[in-house]
Scaffold this motif. Structure first.
Motif, PDB file in Angstrom:
ATOM      1  N   ASP A  68       0.879  -1.162   0.000  1.00 40.13           N
ATOM      2  CA  ASP A  68       0.000   0.000   0.000  1.00 40.13           C
ATOM      3  C   ASP A  68       0.918   1.214   0.000  1.00 40.13           C
ATOM      4  OD1 ASP A  68      -1.695   2.138   0.489  1.00 40.13           O
ATOM      5  OD2 ASP A  68      -2.996   0.981   1.806  1.00 40.13           O
ATOM      6  N   ALA A  69       0.991   1.888  -1.134  1.00 40.16           N
ATOM      7  CA  ALA A  69       1.924   3.004  -1.296  1.00 40.16           C
ATOM      8  C   ALA A  69       1.342   4.347  -0.866  1.00 40.16           C
ATOM      9  CB  ALA A  69       2.387   3.080  -2.746  1.00 40.16           C
ATOM     10  N   HIS A  70       0.146   4.336  -0.298  1.00 34.04           N
ATOM     11  CA  HIS A  70      -0.436   5.610   0.117  1.00 34.04           C
ATOM     12  C   HIS A  70      -1.354   5.395   1.317  1.00 34.04           C
ATOM     13  CE1 HIS A  70      -1.936   9.780  -0.928  1.00 34.04           C
ATOM     14  NE2 HIS A  70      -2.651   9.425   0.136  1.00 34.04           N
ATOM     15  N   ILE A  71      -0.790   5.513   2.496  1.00 28.50           N
ATOM     16  CA  ILE A  71      -1.612   5.459   3.697  1.00 28.50           C
ATOM     17  C   ILE A  71      -1.327   6.700   4.536  1.00 28.50           C
ATOM     18  CG2 ILE A  71      -1.535   2.934   3.726  1.00 28.50           C
ATOM     19  CD1 ILE A  71       0.076   3.286   6.387  1.00 28.50           C
ATOM     20  N   HIS A  72      -2.205   6.975   5.435  1.00 25.44           N
ATOM     21  CA  HIS A  72      -2.020   8.086   6.372  1.00 25.44           C
ATOM     22  C   HIS A  72      -1.960   7.483   7.769  1.00 25.44           C
ATOM     23  CE1 HIS A  72      -2.691  11.253   3.394  1.00 25.44           C
ATOM     24  NE2 HIS A  72      -3.515  10.382   2.832  1.00 25.44           N
ATOM     25  N   SER A  73      -0.770   7.044   8.164  1.00 23.55           N
ATOM     26  CA  SER A  73      -0.636   6.348   9.441  1.00 23.55           C
ATOM     27  C   SER A  73      -0.977   7.248  10.628  1.00 23.55           C
ATOM     28  CB  SER A  73       0.758   5.763   9.601  1.00 23.55           C
ATOM     29  OG  SER A  73       1.726   6.788   9.555  1.00 23.55           O
ATOM     30  N   GLY A  77      -3.312   5.216  12.771  1.00 18.04           N
ATOM     31  CA  GLY A  77      -2.614   4.801  13.976  1.00 18.04           C
ATOM     32  C   GLY A  77      -1.875   3.481  13.793  1.00 18.04           C
ATOM     33  N   ALA A  78      -0.855   3.296  14.588  1.00 21.01           N
ATOM     34  CA  ALA A  78      -0.042   2.080  14.512  1.00 21.01           C
ATOM     35  C   ALA A  78      -0.864   0.837  14.821  1.00 21.01           C
ATOM     36  CB  ALA A  78       1.140   2.183  15.456  1.00 21.01           C
ATOM     37  N   GLU A  79      -1.922   0.979  15.618  1.00 24.59           N
ATOM     38  CA  GLU A  79      -2.727  -0.190  15.970  1.00 24.59           C
ATOM     39  C   GLU A  79      -3.472  -0.769  14.767  1.00 24.59           C
ATOM     40  OE1 GLU A  79      -4.991   3.557  16.754  1.00 24.59           O
ATOM     41  OE2 GLU A  79      -3.057   2.831  17.442  1.00 24.59           O
ATOM     42  N   SER A  80      -3.537  -0.024  13.653  1.00 24.29           N
ATOM     43  CA  SER A  80      -4.208  -0.544  12.455  1.00 24.29           C
ATOM     44  C   SER A  80      -3.291  -1.440  11.615  1.00 24.29           C
ATOM     45  CB  SER A  80      -4.728   0.603  11.592  1.00 24.29           C
ATOM     46  OG  SER A  80      -3.649   1.321  11.018  1.00 24.29           O
ATOM     47  N   MET A  81      -2.007  -1.451  11.895  1.00 31.30           N
ATOM     48  CA  MET A  81      -1.075  -2.227  11.074  1.00 31.30           C
ATOM     49  C   MET A  81      -1.395  -3.726  11.040  1.00 31.30           C
ATOM     50  SD  MET A  81       0.736  -0.035   9.552  1.00 31.30           S
ATOM     51  CE  MET A  81      -0.181   1.479   9.756  1.00 31.30           C
ATOM     52  N   PRO A  82      -1.819  -4.363  12.133  1.00 34.00           N
ATOM     53  CA  PRO A  82      -2.194  -5.782  12.027  1.00 34.00           C
ATOM     54  C   PRO A  82      -3.346  -6.033  11.051  1.00 34.00           C
ATOM     55  CG  PRO A  82      -1.818  -5.202  14.313  1.00 34.00           C
ATOM     56  CD  PRO A  82      -1.802  -3.915  13.521  1.00 34.00           C
ATOM     57  N   VAL A  89      -1.360  -7.085   3.098  1.00 34.32           N
ATOM     58  CA  VAL A  89      -0.477  -5.937   2.866  1.00 34.32           C
ATOM     59  C   VAL A  89       0.733  -6.101   3.785  1.00 34.32           C
ATOM     60  CG1 VAL A  89      -0.243  -3.430   2.952  1.00 34.32           C
ATOM     61  CG2 VAL A  89      -2.394  -4.459   2.214  1.00 34.32           C
ATOM     62  N   THR A  90       1.900  -6.329   3.186  1.00 34.58           N
ATOM     63  CA  THR A  90       3.113  -6.552   3.965  1.00 34.58           C
ATOM     64  C   THR A  90       4.029  -5.344   3.992  1.00 34.58           C
ATOM     65  OG1 THR A  90       4.225  -7.501   2.039  1.00 34.58           O
ATOM     66  CG2 THR A  90       3.075  -9.035   3.524  1.00 34.58           C
ATOM     67  N   THR A  91       3.745  -4.344   3.162  1.00 37.27           N
ATOM     68  CA  THR A  91       4.577  -3.132   3.103  1.00 37.27           C
ATOM     69  C   THR A  91       3.683  -1.920   2.965  1.00 37.27           C
ATOM     70  OG1 THR A  91       6.275  -4.415   1.943  1.00 37.27           O
ATOM     71  CG2 THR A  91       6.466  -2.015   1.831  1.00 37.27           C
ATOM     72  N   VAL A  92       3.955  -0.902   3.776  1.00 39.69           N
ATOM     73  CA  VAL A  92       3.236   0.377   3.669  1.00 39.69           C
ATOM     74  C   VAL A  92       4.238   1.491   3.578  1.00 39.69           C
ATOM     75  CG1 VAL A  92       1.147  -0.377   4.815  1.00 39.69           C
ATOM     76  CG2 VAL A  92       2.956   0.630   6.159  1.00 39.69           C
TER      77      VAL A  92
END
Length: 92
Positions: A68-73, A77-82, A89-92
């Protein structure tokens, strides 16, 4: 103790090379890195497979990790990474 090798078998493999999907495929990994991928009859014949931990992927797809080449972390938030990882999606 975890096995050194992991063998995922029976799924349909999309390898990302624009080739046709491989049905009844296998992916062999060693210490988290792919060693071989292709038809299960060929990959499963490797001697390393005798001691590999096995995952039955029948009825599923085996695909490369998605990017995913376009996210707004800062918004998600970091808690959404799982959730990204659960969706492949293995790379953001």
């Amino acid at each position: 103790m975890a096995a050194e090798y992991l063998l995922i078998t029976g799924g349909t493999l999309i390898d990302g090379t624009r080739g046709e999907p491989v049905t009844d495929a296998a992916v062999l990994a060693r210490s988290g890195r792919i060693v071989d991928a292709g038809p299960a009859a060929r990959v499963g014949a490797r001697p390393e497979c005798a001691t590999a931990e096995r995952v039955d992927a029948r009825g599923t797809w085996i695909i490369p990790g998605l990017i995913d080449a376009h996210i707004h972390s800062t918004l998600t938030g970091a808690e959404s990474m799982p959730v990204f990882l659960a969706c492949g999606v293995t790379t953001v």
